[in-house]
Design an enzyme around this catalytic site. Structure first.
Site, short mmCIF file in Angstrom:
data_model
loop_
_atom_site.label_atom_id
_atom_site.label_comp_id
_atom_site.label_asym_id
_atom_site.label_seq_id
_atom_site.Cartn_x
_atom_site.Cartn_y
_atom_site.Cartn_z
N LYS A 113 0.83 -1.22 0.00
CA LYS A 113 0.00 0.00 0.00
C LYS A 113 0.86 1.27 0.00
O LYS A 113 0.66 2.16 -0.81
CB LYS A 113 -0.93 0.02 1.23
CG LYS A 113 -1.84 -1.19 1.36
CD LYS A 113 -2.72 -1.09 2.59
CE LYS A 113 -2.00 -1.09 3.92
NZ LYS A 113 -1.29 -2.33 4.27
N ARG A 156 -9.41 1.09 8.87
CA ARG A 156 -8.91 -0.23 9.22
C ARG A 156 -9.96 -1.09 9.91
O ARG A 156 -9.69 -2.25 10.23
CB ARG A 156 -7.71 -0.07 10.13
CG ARG A 156 -6.40 -0.25 9.40
CD ARG A 156 -5.34 -0.31 10.44
NE ARG A 156 -4.13 -0.97 10.09
CZ ARG A 156 -3.13 -0.42 9.41
NH1 ARG A 156 -3.23 0.77 8.90
NH2 ARG A 156 -2.02 -1.07 9.24
N ARG A 196 11.69 -5.17 5.13
CA ARG A 196 11.36 -3.76 4.85
C ARG A 196 12.31 -2.84 5.61
O ARG A 196 12.61 -3.05 6.77
CB ARG A 196 9.91 -3.48 5.27
CG ARG A 196 9.57 -2.00 5.22
CD ARG A 196 8.09 -1.72 5.15
NE ARG A 196 7.33 -2.23 6.28
CZ ARG A 196 6.00 -2.23 6.33
NH1 ARG A 196 5.30 -1.76 5.31
NH2 ARG A 196 5.38 -2.72 7.38
N ARG A 233 11.40 -0.63 11.01
CA ARG A 233 10.33 -0.29 11.94
C ARG A 233 10.34 -1.25 13.11
O ARG A 233 10.58 -2.44 12.94
CB ARG A 233 8.98 -0.37 11.22
CG ARG A 233 8.59 0.94 10.59
CD ARG A 233 7.41 0.80 9.69
NE ARG A 233 6.28 0.07 10.28
CZ ARG A 233 5.13 -0.14 9.65
NH1 ARG A 233 4.97 0.32 8.42
NH2 ARG A 233 4.16 -0.80 10.23
N ARG A 237 -0.57 -8.36 13.84
CA ARG A 237 -1.08 -7.41 12.84
C ARG A 237 -1.91 -8.13 11.79
O ARG A 237 -2.94 -7.62 11.34
CB ARG A 237 0.08 -6.65 12.18
CG ARG A 237 0.62 -5.56 13.08
CD ARG A 237 2.04 -5.18 12.75
NE ARG A 237 2.20 -4.59 11.44
CZ ARG A 237 3.35 -4.50 10.80
NH1 ARG A 237 4.46 -4.98 11.36
NH2 ARG A 237 3.41 -3.94 9.62
P1 ADP Z 1 1.41 -1.54 7.59
O1 ADP Z 1 2.51 -0.97 6.73
O2 ADP Z 1 1.76 -2.83 8.18
O3 ADP Z 1 0.08 -1.57 6.89
P2 ADP Z 1 0.98 0.92 9.10
O4 ADP Z 1 2.18 1.77 9.00
O5 ADP Z 1 -0.18 1.32 8.26
O6 ADP Z 1 1.36 -0.60 8.86
O7 ADP Z 1 0.49 0.84 10.60
C1 ADP Z 1 1.38 0.50 11.66
C2 ADP Z 1 0.61 0.45 12.97
O8 ADP Z 1 0.01 1.74 13.24
C3 ADP Z 1 -0.57 -0.52 12.99
O9 ADP Z 1 -0.17 -1.85 13.32
C4 ADP Z 1 -1.46 0.10 14.08
O10 ADP Z 1 -0.94 -0.16 15.37
C5 ADP Z 1 -1.29 1.60 13.81
N1 ADP Z 1 -2.27 2.13 12.85
C6 ADP Z 1 -2.03 2.57 11.58
N2 ADP Z 1 -3.16 3.00 11.00
C7 ADP Z 1 -4.16 2.82 11.92
C8 ADP Z 1 -5.56 3.06 11.90
N3 ADP Z 1 -6.18 3.57 10.83
N4 ADP Z 1 -6.26 2.75 13.01
C9 ADP Z 1 -5.66 2.26 14.11
N5 ADP Z 1 -4.35 1.99 14.18
C10 ADP Z 1 -3.59 2.28 13.10
P1 ADP Z 2 2.24 -1.85 3.27
O1 ADP Z 2 2.20 -0.34 3.26
O2 ADP Z 2 1.03 -2.47 2.63
O3 ADP Z 2 2.53 -2.42 4.62
P2 ADP Z 2 4.78 -1.54 1.81
O4 ADP Z 2 4.46 -0.72 0.63
O5 ADP Z 2 5.51 -0.88 2.93
O6 ADP Z 2 3.45 -2.30 2.33
O7 ADP Z 2 5.60 -2.81 1.30
C1 ADP Z 2 6.09 -3.81 2.20
C2 ADP Z 2 7.49 -4.26 1.77
O8 ADP Z 2 7.39 -4.98 0.53
C3 ADP Z 2 8.46 -3.10 1.49
O9 ADP Z 2 9.75 -3.52 1.89
C4 ADP Z 2 8.39 -2.90 -0.03
O10 ADP Z 2 9.61 -2.40 -0.57
C5 ADP Z 2 8.10 -4.31 -0.53
N1 ADP Z 2 7.20 -4.35 -1.69
C6 ADP Z 2 6.15 -3.53 -1.97
N2 ADP Z 2 5.53 -3.89 -3.10
C7 ADP Z 2 6.19 -5.00 -3.55
C8 ADP Z 2 6.02 -5.85 -4.71
N3 ADP Z 2 5.04 -5.66 -5.59
N4 ADP Z 2 6.87 -6.90 -4.85
C9 ADP Z 2 7.87 -7.11 -3.94
N5 ADP Z 2 8.08 -6.35 -2.86
C10 ADP Z 2 7.27 -5.29 -2.66
#
Ligand code: ADP
Ligand code: ADP
Length: 213
Positions: free
Chosen positions: A13, A87, A126, A159, A170
């Site tokens: 995402k 979420r 990541r 992270r 998660r």
């Molecule tokens: P990911 O890349 O795994 O999707 P995020 O960076 O979006 O993770 O979120 C990391 C953490 O921040 C989540 O595990 C949660 O604890 C918190 N978080 C992020 N967005 C939300 C939301 N919309 N509502 C509640 N908690 C959130």
């Molecule tokens: P999210 O925001 O959904 O948690 P991220 O965009 O941070 O996901 O991506 C998670 C990890 O996977 C990062 O290290 C990113 O560089 C990698 N990644 C993202 N898209 C792809 C893809 N299409 N193929 C392989 N690796 C990817």
């Protein structure tokens, strides 16, 4: 144009939202980064938030509601991309209400569907730049020079919640709380599924085609 990105942790995402920001002028609204910035500020609120993020749990709705309220009152962006929000169903309703209040409509919800087995590998590999927020992956998307951001030369970091243990929580939270949000948008006729298993460029191409931007 207003778009919501949905998908499990690690589905891509943030990566895709960054591309839409850089290449197509979308404002990238990312709850996770905003919460991490609050934690980094050392505030009392940040300390409260950290208890949830470190455990892989959703932060309470009052914190998210306040963040959304502030965003909408300050925003006049034409193209907005919501990443990591909503979420759960309660948050989806908060977004519906805010959109209605500001007389704007959601155009599309994009679900990045991905094979669950690839997620953990993506998560533990990541890395991100604390300065500009760029996202890397040690395997699939490494920086040109190991450990250093291509854009600004800052040292990349991992992270705190990108561990196998926290990822398990998660993913469970995602399956129980976020999956019902897909149905919420399916009922509204707004849900589009994109296969997130392809490489970053191919996924981006599919999204750009879908949005017609
Ligand atoms: P990911 O890349 O795994 O999707 P995020 O960076 O979006 O993770 O979120 C990391 C953490 O921040 C989540 O595990 C949660 O604890 C918190 N978080 C992020 N967005 C939300 C939301 N919309 N509502 C509640 N908690 C959130
Ligand atoms: P999210 O925001 O959904 O948690 P991220 O965009 O941070 O996901 O991506 C998670 C990890 O996977 C990062 O290290 C990113 O560089 C990698 N990644 C993202 N898209 C792809 C893809 N299409 N193929 C392989 N690796 C990817």
């Amino acid at each position: 144009m207003i778009v919501v990105f949905l998908g499990p942790p690690g589905s891509g995402k943030g990566t895709q939202a960054d591309i839409l920001h850089e290449q197509h002028g979308f404002f990238h609204f990312d709850t996770g980064s905003r919460l991490r910035a609050e934690i980094a500020s050392g505030s009392e609120l940040g300390a409260r938030i950290e208890q949830y993020t470190n455990a892989g749990k959703l932060v309470p709705i009052d914190i998210i509601r306040e963040m959304i309220k502030r965003f909408f009152s300050a925003s006049d962006a034409g193209r907005i991309m919501f990443d990591g929000f909503p979420r759960n169903l309660e948050q989806a309703r908060v977004l519906d209400e805010s959109l209605l209040e500001h007389n704007v409509k959601l155009d599309c919800a994009i679900y990045l569907e991905i094979d669950e087995d690839s997620l953990l590998n993506r998560i533990v590999n990541r890395r991100f730049c604390p300065q500009c927020g760029d996202i890397y992956n040690l395997q699939s998307n490494p920086p040109r020079q190991a450990g250093v951001c291509d854009k600004d030369g800052a040292a990349l970091i991992q992270r705190q919640d990108d561990t196998a243990e926290v990822f398990g929580t998660r993913l469970t939270v995602y399956l129980h709380e976020t999956m019902p949000v897909l149905e919420h948008y399916r009922k509204q006729g707004l849900l589009n599924t994109i296969d997130g298993d392809f490489d970053i460029g191919e996924v981006s191409k599919a999204i750009v085609e879908l949005l017609g931007v």
